[in-house]
Design a protein around this motif. Sequence first.
Motif: not given
Lengths: 145, 122
Positions: A23-30, A33-40, B76-79
Motif C-alpha cells: 500500500g505504501h509503495y503504491a501510494f508513493l508510485l501513484h 507518476t501523478g506529479l511527473g505527468t503533471l509537470l510534463f 492532485g498537486l493541491r492534495q
Amino acid sequence: MAAPSNPIRTTAEGYIGYRGREGHYAFLLHRLTGLGTLLFLIIHILDTSTVYFFPSLYEHAIDIYRSTPFMLGEIALVFSVIYHGVNGLRIAAVDLWMEKRWTIKAQQMGVRGTLAISILLWLPAAALMLKSMLEHNFGIVLFGG
Amino acid sequence: MTQKVQKTYESVAWKWMRYSGILLIPLAWIHVLIQDVIVGVHAIDIDYVALRWANIGWQAYDFFLLAFTFAHGMNGLRQVLFDFVHGERARKAWSVALFIFWLLVSIIGTIALVKGARPELA
C-alpha cells in the motif's frame, strides 16, 4: 490535533520511513507518476500553445522532444500515465463501489495486480517507442522497416 | 457500515478526482497511444497540429483533454501539498495560487486550441 512543528520534515520522514509495504509503495508510485505527468502536462500545454502564439518556436520545442534523453523520458511518461490510470482505477473502484474490499490482504493483491497490468500494457508501447528512437536517432532498424 | 459524508467542497473534490480519473483513462490513453506510440514525435510538426485542429471533433477532444487532465492534475498537486501544509490560512493561500495558475495556463491553452495553429508564420 496540533500541527507538527516541522510538517515538511515529519511528512518526508513518513514518506520514506513508513513501512506499509504494498500500500505504501503504491501510494508513493501513484504520487510520483501523478506529479511527473503533471509537470510534463504543464510544459506540454505551454509548448503546444506556441503553434498559435509563437509559431516559429514550435519546431524548436518539438526538436527537443526528439532528442534521445527526452524520448527516454517519453517512454517513462507513458509508464506513468498507464500506472496512474490502472492504480487510480483500483482506488476509485474500491472507494466508490466496493468498500468491503478495503482490506490489507485484498489490496496487497490489488497493488501487485495493478503493477502487473501496467507493465503488460506498457511493454508493447515502450517497444514501439524504443524502435522509433533507435531508427530516427541512431539509424538502427530492429524489425519491420 | 456506510456513513453519509457531509457534503463539503473537499468531499465533492474527492469524488470528482475519482470520476474525472475514470474518464481520463480512455481520454488520456487514446491521446498517448495515437500521438506518442503510433504517430511519434518525429512525425509531429506544426502542419500536423494545424491539420488535426482543422477537425472540430479533434478540437473538442483536445479541449476536454485539456480541461479534465489539467484540473485533475492541479487538484492532485493541491492534495499532495496539503500533506505538508497544515495551517488553514496557508492552505487557502496555496489553493488560490494554484487556482490562478490553473486558470492562466488553461486560458492560454484554450486560446491556442480555438484560434488554431498558424503554420504560415512558422
